[in-house]
Design an enzyme around this catalytic site. Structure first.
Site, PDB file in Angstrom:
ATOM      1  CD  GLU A   1      -3.919  10.512  18.693  1.00 17.14           C
ATOM      2  OE1 GLU A   1      -3.618   9.830  17.684  1.00 17.14           O
ATOM      3  OE2 GLU A   1      -3.439  10.275  19.822  1.00 17.14           O
TER       4      GLU A   1
ATOM      5  CB  SER B   1       3.197  -2.917   5.492  1.00 10.88           C
ATOM      6  OG  SER B   1       2.926  -2.071   6.568  1.00 10.88           O
TER       7      SER B   1
ATOM      8  CD  GLU C   1      -4.976   0.292   6.185  1.00  9.75           C
ATOM      9  OE1 GLU C   1      -5.186   1.283   5.453  1.00  9.75           O
ATOM     10  OE2 GLU C   1      -3.868   0.034   6.691  1.00  9.75           O
TER      11      GLU C   1
ATOM     12  CD  GLN D   1      -2.453   1.172   2.813  1.00  8.67           C
ATOM     13  OE1 GLN D   1      -1.926   0.611   3.772  1.00  8.67           O
ATOM     14  NE2 GLN D   1      -3.619   1.762   2.880  1.00  8.67           N
ATOM     15  N   GLY D   2       0.895   1.978  -1.104  1.00  9.29           N
ATOM     16  CA  GLY D   2       1.699   3.199  -1.202  1.00  9.29           C
ATOM     17  C   GLY D   2       0.865   4.433  -0.918  1.00  9.29           C
ATOM     18  CE1 TYR D   3      -3.889   3.929  -0.569  1.00  8.66           C
ATOM     19  CE2 TYR D   3      -5.027   4.944   1.254  1.00  8.66           C
ATOM     20  CZ  TYR D   3      -5.064   4.243   0.078  1.00  8.66           C
ATOM     21  OH  TYR D   3      -6.278   3.860  -0.445  1.00  8.66           O
ATOM     22  CB  SER D   4       2.378   6.961   4.778  1.00  7.88           C
ATOM     23  OG  SER D   4       1.268   6.412   5.404  1.00  7.88           O
TER      24      SER D   4
END
Ligand SMILES: Cc1cc2nc3c(=O)[nH]c(=O)nc-3n(C[C@H](O)[C@H](O)[C@H](O)COP(=O)(O)OP(=O)(O)OC[C@H]3O[C@@H](n4cnc5c(N)ncnc54)[C@H](O)[C@@H]3O)c2cc1C
Length: 401
Positions: free
Chosen positions: A384, A170, A252, A135-138
């Site tokens: 949060e 990950s 997710e 998963q290439g998000y952050s």
């Protein structure tokens, strides 16, 4: 193969039970270690041939993705049938046949947003565990504020050209393909993001593992240097990736919550505490304070399990998760952190081993699980941020932003 679609549930249960009994390899009855986790994919080494056999048998029925349509390799089961299958798997204490970002996250959004060609191309390989996805998000400057992402994707006529960096990806070093958020318009924020899929062996992709406090390296910094991506690997509309990104996050969070995180070896908290701390004359855990905290945790954990089941039962057939899944993700993280901390405390000195003799494998797993659990309130959106989602989208408390 029998077609269970729409038949009588009790017949389905009986046939499922019989099939599982005949096909679940008995050698898999031992507790699954992290090393044994069945991730699949081109680079994956199956340490236990029976685990691969189990995957192949389940995949042949489409039961690695039981509710996906049969046309894409899934099981075509109804929600009720899927529940029966889950119950029967639990009854057998069966290991998962496949652990897969493709099944948990990507597949559901492909079913909603992809073209027919993309579904045919990617979904069956996910069901069979042939393609492992990351998963290439952050990015270094885009975590909670994900829409600030800067990884650039330019239209070069016959292909996309990708340059930039992701972080905390990950298993990027072990994945075959990536689903990646990229910026296709630099003049807009949310409306300038697209959702692309590409092969991790493409020239210009580099994944560098990051070592964690728990001792393992489950994730990477991932760099893209002039990576060429075929035009037909963008999902949905150009600049329309944000909706897909948000939807995928709901899946997710749902999956993280359903799994309850788990991990940490095979020790039962109460039994471990009784063994290490001892019991009083009435057979209760001798340390009253620890006993009260464990009892409190177990009541919360039980209430959590019932809430998850109720939420599953209430969610409409086929509609997938809603923003309310953030409540469960928040609670699941808290629950797992509490459980792993209590276990280490209960084990006393036996809970402080890192390696070497004098500790059982389960004891050695306990502190690693406790440290790994620190990430539970960060991954898949921080606690949060999930509370913000609950405030805004479930309770409607803030209508600005
Ligand atoms: C185990 C693990 C696995 C991961 N796997 C992946 C992966 O495969 N792919 C991927 O792309 N990413 C992955 N991540 C990254 C994860 O999604 C991000 O770490 C997460 O979204 C938080 O982003 P950040 O680390 O940049 O923290 P920041 O966003 O910088 O947050 C820092 C702190 O500020 C708080 N904060 C930020 N904004 C707000 C706000 N609006 N209101 C209140 N508090 C706020 C946060 O809650 C946090 O406490 C993983 C992370 C972990 C821990």
């Amino acid at each position: 193969m029998a077609d269970f679609g729409g038949g009588d549930l009790e017949t389905f249960r009986a046939e499922t039970r019989a099939w599982l009994k005949a096909n679940y390899p008995p050698s898999l009855n031992a507790p699954m270690s992290e090393d044994d986790a069945p991730w699949g994919g081109r680079r994956f080494e199956w340490k236990n041939p029976d685990a691969k056999l189990w995957l192949d048998r389940m995949a042949e029925r489409g039961w690695t993705a039981p509710m996906w349509p049969k046309a894409y390799g899934g099981g075509g089961l109804s929600k009720a049938e899927n529940k029966v299958l889950e119950q029967e798997l639990r009854r057998l204490k069966a290991r998962p046949a496949l652990m897969s970002f493709g099944v948990w996250m990507l597949g559901p959004v492909l079913l909603e947003y992809a073209t027919e060609e993309q579904k045919q191309r990617f979904l069956p390989a996910i069901v069979r565990g042939e393609t492992r996805w990351c998963q290439g998000y952050s990015e270094p400057g885009a975590g909670s504020d994900l829409a600030s992402l800067q990884t650039k994707c330019e239209d070069k006529g016959d292909h996309w050209l990708i340059n930039g960096q992701k972080v905390w990806t990950s298993y990027a070093d072990q994945a075959d393909w990536i689903f990646c958020l990229v910026r296709t318009d630099t003049t807009k924020k949310h409306e300038g993001i697209s959702f692309v899929l590409f092969d991790m062996t493409s020239p210009g992709v580099e994944a560098r593992p990051i070592k964690l406090i728990s001792g393992s390296s489950p994730f990477c910094e991932t760099f893209f240097d002039n990576v060429k991506v075929p035009k037909d690997q963008l999902v949905g509309k150009v600049n329309g990736g944000w909706d897909i990104a948000k939807r995928l996050l709901q899946y997710e969070r749902q999956n993280i919550s359903a799994s309850g995180f788990g991990g940490g070896g095979g020790l039962d908290l109460v039994e471990a505490a009784k063994k290490e701390v001892g019991v009083d004359a009435s057979g209760k855990l001798a340390d009253g304070d620890l006993r009260a905290r464990i009892a409190h945790h177990r009541m919360d954990a039980h209430a959590f399990t019932l809430t998850v089941r109720r939420a599953e039962a209430e969610s409409k057939q086929g509609s997938g998760p809603s923003a309310a899944v953030s409540i469960i993700k928040y609670a699941a993280a808290k629950m797992n952190q509490e459980r792993t901390e209590l276990l280490v405390e209960a084990l006393g000195l036996q809970g402080l081993g890192w390696e070497g003799e004098g500790f059982t494998p389960d004891e050695l797993a306990a502190p690693r699980a406790m440290l790994r659990a620190k990430g539970n309130s960060i991954e898949g959106g921080t606690s949060e941020v999930n509370l913000n989602v609950v405030a805004k989208r479930v309770l409607g408390l803030l209508d600005h932003q």
